[in-house]
Design an enzyme around this catalytic site. Structure first.
Site, PDB file in Angstrom:
ATOM      1  CD  GLN A 109      -1.763  -8.916   5.384  1.00  0.00           C
ATOM      2  OE1 GLN A 109      -0.797  -8.183   5.356  1.00  0.00           O
ATOM      3  NE2 GLN A 109      -2.979  -8.482   5.099  1.00  0.00           N
TER       4      GLN A 109
ATOM      5  CG  ASP B  93      17.662 -13.016  -3.551  1.00  0.00           C
ATOM      6  OD1 ASP B  93      17.691 -14.014  -2.799  1.00  0.00           O
ATOM      7  OD2 ASP B  93      17.758 -13.102  -4.793  1.00  0.00           O
TER       8      ASP B  93
ATOM      9  CG  ASP C 128      -8.309  -5.864   2.495  1.00  0.00           C
ATOM     10  OD1 ASP C 128      -8.938  -4.831   2.221  1.00  0.00           O
ATOM     11  OD2 ASP C 128      -7.155  -6.084   2.083  1.00  0.00           O
TER      12      ASP C 128
ATOM     13  NE  ARG D  88       0.419  -4.704   4.073  1.00  0.00           N
ATOM     14  CZ  ARG D  88      -0.651  -4.193   4.691  1.00  0.00           C
ATOM     15  NH1 ARG D  88      -1.513  -5.011   5.283  1.00  0.00           N
ATOM     16  NH2 ARG D  88      -0.834  -2.895   4.748  1.00  0.00           N
TER      17      ARG D  88
ATOM     18  CG  HIS E 142      -2.037  -0.986   1.145  1.00  0.00           C
ATOM     19  ND1 HIS E 142      -3.039  -0.933   0.203  1.00  0.00           N
ATOM     20  CD2 HIS E 142      -2.297  -2.090   1.898  1.00  0.00           C
ATOM     21  CE1 HIS E 142      -3.866  -1.954   0.376  1.00  0.00           C
ATOM     22  NE2 HIS E 142      -3.441  -2.673   1.389  1.00  0.00           N
TER      23      HIS E 142
ATOM     24  CD  GLU F 147      -5.552  -9.361   3.383  1.00  0.00           C
ATOM     25  OE1 GLU F 147      -5.698  -8.253   3.934  1.00  0.00           O
ATOM     26  OE2 GLU F 147      -4.598  -9.617   2.627  1.00  0.00           O
TER      27      GLU F 147
END
Length: 250
Positions: free
Chosen positions: A143, A81, A171, A67, A42, A145
Site C-alpha cells: 500500500q 501459513d 491515508d 490486509r 481495521h 499511502e
C-alpha cells in the site's frame, strides 16, 4: 488457494471483508468476485477468526488476501501459513520497507520460516520442494499511502517480489494534511503511482466506491480493484430496499 493477477487488459474485482463471519465468505464466494481481502488492519480479526475465514474461502472457491495489521515477520508468516493467496501490506513507505516485506513472505531468498504442518503446506502432505514453490507464488501488494511512499514509489515498484502497488487514498490524504480523498492533490498522486507501477511492469491496485470510479481508473491502467466492503454492500442494499418502500407500506 492459488491466485494469479489479471493479465493483458483484464481486471479483477474484490471487496474488503470486515465482519468476522464465515457465512459472509461463503456468500461472496457465489457472487462472481475474483477475490476478497480480510481486513485485519481495521476489523476485529484475531488468528482464530482469520483461520475460520480461510476455511470458508477454500470451501467457497474464493481466493482470500489479508490486509495485515503490520509489516512484521510474525504477522505475514501467520496469514500465509493459514493459506492466504497473498497479503496487502499497509504503510510501505520506502524501498527498504518493501524489501523486508518481500523477505518475510518468501522462503527462497527470504526469511520466511518453514513448517510442513500448516494449511499452506497441505498439513504435511506436500513435499518441502512443492510447498516452497507454492508458497513463493503468494502475491505481495504494497500500500502506497503517504507522501514519502509516493515519492519512493518507483523504488518500491522496482523491488523484486512486489507484485502490486495499491493506492490508499484516505491515508494519503491524511499524510498531505487533508480530510478528503478526492482532493486534486490526492488524485494526482494516485495517478502518479499508477503510472510508476505500470512502467515497472507491476500491477496497479485501487480501492473504489462505485462502478463508475472503477471504470475511471481502469481506463488509466488499474487492473486490481477492491470495491467497497461487506459492510458497505450490505448497507447500500438495505438503504435501497428502504427507499423502495411505497408510502402505503411505510
Amino acid at each position: 488457494m492459488s491466485y494469479s493477477l489479471p493479465t493483458g487488459a483484464g481486471h479483477h474485482v474484490g471487496t474488503f471483508v470486515k465482519t468476522t463471519s464465515p457465512q459472509v465468505i461463503e456468500i461472496l464466494g457465489g457472487s462472481g468476485l475474483d477475490f476478497a481481502v480480510l481486513d485485519a488492519e481495521h476489523a476485529p480479526y484475531d488468528r482464530a477468526a482469520l483461520d475460520l475465514a480461510m476455511l470458508a474461502g477454500r470451501a467457497a472457491g474464493l481466493p482470500l488476501f489479508v490486509r495485515v495489521e503490520d509489516r512484521s515477520a510474525a504477522s505475514l508468516l501467520s496469514v500465509l501459513d493459514m493459506g492466504a493467496a497473498g497479503v496487502l501490506v499497509p504503510h510501505v513507505d520506502t524501498e527498504q520497507d518493501a524489501r523486508e516485506v518481500v523477505a518475510h513472505c518468501r522462503y527462497a531468498g527470504g526469511d520466511r520460516g518453514y513448517s510442513s504442518s500448516p494449511r499452506a503446506a497441505g498439513y504435511g502432505t506436500l513435499g518441502m520442494k512443492q510447498a516452497i514453490a507454492q508458497g513463493d507464488r503468494n502475491v505481495v501488494a504494497c500500500q502506497i499511502e503517504s507522501v514519502p511512499a509516493v515519492e519512493n514509489a518507483a523504488r518500491i515498484a522496482a523491488v523484486p517480489g512486489v507484485a502490486v502497488l495499491f493506492v490508499g487514498r484516505a491515508d494519503l490524504a491524511l499524510s498531505m494534511g487533508l480530510d478528503n480523498a478526492q482532493e486534486p492533490r490526492v488524485l494526482e498522486a494516485a495517478e502518479h503511482v499508477v503510472r510508476v507501477a505500470l512502467a515497472a511492469g507491476k500491477a496497479a491496485g485501487m480501492f473504489v466506491g462505485s462502478v463508475a470510479e472503477r471504470e475511471k481508473y481502469r481506463a488509466l491502467g488499474v487492473r486490481w480493484f477492491i470495491q467497497g466492503s461487506d459492510q458497505s454492500l450490505l448497507r447500500q442494499a438495505a438503504q435501497a430496499a428502504a427507499r423502495a418502500r411505497s408510502p402505503e407500506s411505510a
